[in-house]
Design a protein around this motif. Structure first.
Motif, PDB file in Angstrom:
ATOM      1  N   VAL A   8      -4.363  -5.629  -3.090  1.00 23.98           N
ATOM      2  CA  VAL A   8      -4.198  -6.710  -2.113  1.00 23.98           C
ATOM      3  C   VAL A   8      -2.796  -6.647  -1.514  1.00 23.98           C
ATOM      4  CG1 VAL A   8      -4.021  -9.215  -1.827  1.00 23.98           C
ATOM      5  CG2 VAL A   8      -5.955  -8.236  -3.078  1.00 23.98           C
ATOM      6  N   SER A   9      -1.787  -6.462  -2.354  1.00 18.39           N
ATOM      7  CA  SER A   9      -0.404  -6.366  -1.860  1.00 18.39           C
ATOM      8  C   SER A   9      -0.256  -5.193  -0.909  1.00 18.39           C
ATOM      9  CB  SER A   9       0.573  -6.205  -3.029  1.00 18.39           C
ATOM     10  OG  SER A   9       0.555  -7.341  -3.850  1.00 18.39           O
ATOM     11  N   ARG A  10      -0.804  -4.054  -1.283  1.00 19.88           N
ATOM     12  CA  ARG A  10      -0.704  -2.849  -0.463  1.00 19.88           C
ATOM     13  C   ARG A  10      -1.383  -3.034   0.892  1.00 19.88           C
ATOM     14  NH1 ARG A  10      -4.227   0.895   0.496  1.00 19.88           N
ATOM     15  NH2 ARG A  10      -5.674   0.218  -1.114  1.00 19.88           N
ATOM     16  N   VAL A  11      -2.567  -3.607   0.890  1.00 26.03           N
ATOM     17  CA  VAL A  11      -3.309  -3.786   2.143  1.00 26.03           C
ATOM     18  C   VAL A  11      -2.647  -4.844   3.026  1.00 26.03           C
ATOM     19  CG1 VAL A  11      -5.514  -4.566   3.121  1.00 26.03           C
ATOM     20  CG2 VAL A  11      -5.493  -2.934   1.221  1.00 26.03           C
ATOM     21  N   VAL A  12      -2.265  -5.972   2.443  1.00 27.79           N
ATOM     22  CA  VAL A  12      -1.620  -7.023   3.240  1.00 27.79           C
ATOM     23  C   VAL A  12      -0.278  -6.537   3.783  1.00 27.79           C
ATOM     24  CG1 VAL A  12      -0.588  -9.333   3.154  1.00 27.79           C
ATOM     25  CG2 VAL A  12      -2.818  -8.919   2.080  1.00 27.79           C
ATOM     26  N   PHE A  13       0.531  -5.928   2.923  1.00 25.53           N
ATOM     27  CA  PHE A  13       1.850  -5.435   3.336  1.00 25.53           C
ATOM     28  C   PHE A  13       1.699  -4.318   4.371  1.00 25.53           C
ATOM     29  CE2 PHE A  13       6.230  -4.137   1.468  1.00 25.53           C
ATOM     30  CZ  PHE A  13       6.880  -5.025   2.293  1.00 25.53           C
ATOM     31  N   GLY A  14       0.745  -3.414   4.135  1.00 30.04           N
ATOM     32  CA  GLY A  14       0.501  -2.320   5.082  1.00 30.04           C
ATOM     33  C   GLY A  14       0.041  -2.836   6.431  1.00 30.04           C
ATOM     34  N   ALA A  15      -0.874  -3.799   6.423  1.00 30.84           N
ATOM     35  CA  ALA A  15      -1.353  -4.373   7.686  1.00 30.84           C
ATOM     36  C   ALA A  15      -0.232  -5.121   8.400  1.00 30.84           C
ATOM     37  CB  ALA A  15      -2.532  -5.311   7.418  1.00 30.84           C
ATOM     38  N   TRP A  16       0.588  -5.830   7.650  1.00 30.09           N
ATOM     39  CA  TRP A  16       1.724  -6.568   8.204  1.00 30.09           C
ATOM     40  C   TRP A  16       2.687  -5.593   8.892  1.00 30.09           C
ATOM     41  CZ3 TRP A  16       5.455  -9.523   4.394  1.00 30.09           C
ATOM     42  CH2 TRP A  16       6.533 -10.057   5.094  1.00 30.09           C
ATOM     43  N   PHE A  17       3.030  -4.498   8.210  1.00 32.15           N
ATOM     44  CA  PHE A  17       3.937  -3.518   8.797  1.00 32.15           C
ATOM     45  C   PHE A  17       3.311  -2.825   9.997  1.00 32.15           C
ATOM     46  CE2 PHE A  17       7.101  -4.231   5.805  1.00 32.15           C
ATOM     47  CZ  PHE A  17       8.190  -3.393   6.019  1.00 32.15           C
ATOM     48  N   LEU A  18       2.039  -2.460   9.898  1.00 35.03           N
ATOM     49  CA  LEU A  18       1.363  -1.795  11.015  1.00 35.03           C
ATOM     50  C   LEU A  18       1.310  -2.711  12.229  1.00 35.03           C
ATOM     51  CD1 LEU A  18      -0.125   0.701  12.038  1.00 35.03           C
ATOM     52  CD2 LEU A  18      -2.237  -0.292  11.118  1.00 35.03           C
ATOM     53  N   PHE A  52      16.005  -0.215  17.247  1.00 31.66           N
ATOM     54  CA  PHE A  52      14.844  -1.058  16.997  1.00 31.66           C
ATOM     55  C   PHE A  52      13.534  -0.289  17.188  1.00 31.66           C
ATOM     56  CE2 PHE A  52      12.146  -4.844  17.654  1.00 31.66           C
ATOM     57  CZ  PHE A  52      12.518  -5.550  16.523  1.00 31.66           C
ATOM     58  N   THR A  53      13.475   0.560  18.194  1.00 37.19           N
ATOM     59  CA  THR A  53      12.267   1.359  18.438  1.00 37.19           C
ATOM     60  C   THR A  53      11.998   2.286  17.263  1.00 37.19           C
ATOM     61  OG1 THR A  53      12.548   1.222  20.820  1.00 37.19           O
ATOM     62  CG2 THR A  53      11.184   3.024  19.995  1.00 37.19           C
ATOM     63  N   TRP A  54      13.048   2.906  16.714  1.00 37.96           N
ATOM     64  CA  TRP A  54      12.871   3.777  15.556  1.00 37.96           C
ATOM     65  C   TRP A  54      12.419   2.988  14.339  1.00 37.96           C
ATOM     66  CZ3 TRP A  54      12.256   8.698  16.062  1.00 37.96           C
ATOM     67  CH2 TRP A  54      12.800   9.337  17.174  1.00 37.96           C
ATOM     68  N   ILE A  55      12.924   1.793  14.177  1.00 36.55           N
ATOM     69  CA  ILE A  55      12.489   0.930  13.073  1.00 36.55           C
ATOM     70  C   ILE A  55      11.003   0.633  13.214  1.00 36.55           C
ATOM     71  CG2 ILE A  55      12.678  -1.401  12.106  1.00 36.55           C
ATOM     72  CD1 ILE A  55      15.713  -1.233  12.814  1.00 36.55           C
ATOM     73  N   LYS A  56      10.570   0.348  14.426  1.00 32.31           N
ATOM     74  CA  LYS A  56       9.157   0.030  14.662  1.00 32.31           C
ATOM     75  C   LYS A  56       8.264   1.255  14.446  1.00 32.31           C
ATOM     76  CE  LYS A  56       9.742  -4.255  15.197  1.00 32.31           C
ATOM     77  NZ  LYS A  56       9.163  -5.176  14.222  1.00 32.31           N
ATOM     78  N   VAL A  61       4.407   4.008  10.656  1.00 30.31           N
ATOM     79  CA  VAL A  61       4.146   5.085   9.700  1.00 30.31           C
ATOM     80  C   VAL A  61       3.964   4.532   8.291  1.00 30.31           C
ATOM     81  CG1 VAL A  61       5.160   7.134   8.605  1.00 30.31           C
ATOM     82  CG2 VAL A  61       5.295   6.848  11.084  1.00 30.31           C
ATOM     83  N   LEU A  62       4.850   3.641   7.878  1.00 28.41           N
ATOM     84  CA  LEU A  62       4.748   3.072   6.531  1.00 28.41           C
ATOM     85  C   LEU A  62       3.514   2.187   6.384  1.00 28.41           C
ATOM     86  CD1 LEU A  62       8.501   2.249   5.838  1.00 28.41           C
ATOM     87  CD2 LEU A  62       7.166   4.213   5.041  1.00 28.41           C
ATOM     88  N   GLY A  63       3.151   1.469   7.444  1.00 25.33           N
ATOM     89  CA  GLY A  63       1.925   0.680   7.409  1.00 25.33           C
ATOM     90  C   GLY A  63       0.706   1.557   7.197  1.00 25.33           C
ATOM     91  N   VAL A  64       0.664   2.686   7.893  1.00 27.31           N
ATOM     92  CA  VAL A  64      -0.465   3.609   7.756  1.00 27.31           C
ATOM     93  C   VAL A  64      -0.501   4.217   6.356  1.00 27.31           C
ATOM     94  CG1 VAL A  64      -1.379   5.846   8.545  1.00 27.31           C
ATOM     95  CG2 VAL A  64      -0.661   4.125  10.218  1.00 27.31           C
ATOM     96  N   THR A  65       0.661   4.643   5.837  1.00 23.00           N
ATOM     97  CA  THR A  65       0.655   5.251   4.498  1.00 23.00           C
ATOM     98  C   THR A  65       0.282   4.231   3.426  1.00 23.00           C
ATOM     99  OG1 THR A  65       3.059   4.960   4.249  1.00 23.00           O
ATOM    100  CG2 THR A  65       2.283   7.099   5.070  1.00 23.00           C
ATOM    101  N   MET A  66       0.710   2.976   3.600  1.00 22.68           N
ATOM    102  CA  MET A  66       0.306   1.948   2.627  1.00 22.68           C
ATOM    103  C   MET A  66      -1.188   1.694   2.700  1.00 22.68           C
ATOM    104  SD  MET A  66       3.249  -0.972   2.383  1.00 22.68           S
ATOM    105  CE  MET A  66       3.842  -0.954   4.071  1.00 22.68           C
ATOM    106  N   LEU A  67      -1.719   1.566   3.907  1.00 20.38           N
ATOM    107  CA  LEU A  67      -3.155   1.307   4.046  1.00 20.38           C
ATOM    108  C   LEU A  67      -3.989   2.471   3.524  1.00 20.38           C
ATOM    109  CD1 LEU A  67      -3.185  -0.449   7.523  1.00 20.38           C
ATOM    110  CD2 LEU A  67      -3.663  -1.494   5.297  1.00 20.38           C
ATOM    111  N   ALA A  68      -3.481   3.683   3.705  1.00 19.79           N
ATOM    112  CA  ALA A  68      -4.194   4.871   3.226  1.00 19.79           C
ATOM    113  C   ALA A  68      -3.941   5.138   1.745  1.00 19.79           C
ATOM    114  CB  ALA A  68      -3.776   6.091   4.049  1.00 19.79           C
TER     115      ALA A  68
END
Length: 144
Positions: A8-18, A52-56, A61-68
């Motif tokens: 749940v943490s991984r999916v919520v955090f990943g979706a939040w970042f994505l 800021f663009t690089w942060i986004k 990328v981190l959202g995708v890796t967390m979701l995957a």
């Protein structure tokens, strides 16, 4: 039970970042700047510098890796500096009840992810490691 909390943490955090990362590119002007002047100035400086663009991009990328659920040790290491800045922004630059919630969730999600993968991080605390100059480095037993 903890397996459920991890996912749940991984999916919520990943979706939040994505979402946060993609919103920068798909919803121009969406970015919350904050309500306090230090938060506004900090965010504007990141935008004006181009960082800021690089942060986004990194958030996407981190959202995708967390979701995957892939490259998780590397993802967690990359999340830490971003989360330090997010917490600083939420607790110091733009303090408010909603920001406190986001700051606390950031810490909790990061801690849950790091705990499950903690075995990969212990070698980072080696006081004196052994250098390996070979062309075929040997992985520690933990990773073999």
């Amino acid at each position: 039970m903890f397996r459920w909390v991890y996912h749940v943490s991984r999916v919520v955090f990943g979706a939040w970042f994505l979402y946060s990362g993609l919103a920068h590119f798909l919803l121009p002007g969406w970015q919350p700047m904050g309500t306090h002047q230090p938060a506004i100035a900090f965010t504007q400086a990141l935008i004006d510098s181009g960082l800021f663009t690089w942060i986004k991009v990194l958030e996407v990328v981190l959202g995708v890796t967390m979701l995957a659920n892939r490259l998780m040790p590397l993802t967690i290491v990359a999340l830490v500096p971003l989360n330090v800045v997010i917490c600083y922004w939420n607790f110091v630059l733009d303090p408010a009840p909603v920001d406190y919630v986001f700051g606390i969730l950031t810490i909790v999600f990061n801690a849950v992810l790091a705990w499950v993968w903690r075995g990969y991080f212990w070698p980072l605390f080696a006081w004196r490691g052994r250098l390996d100059y070979s062309l075929e480095p040997k992985l520690p037993e933990t990773f073999a």
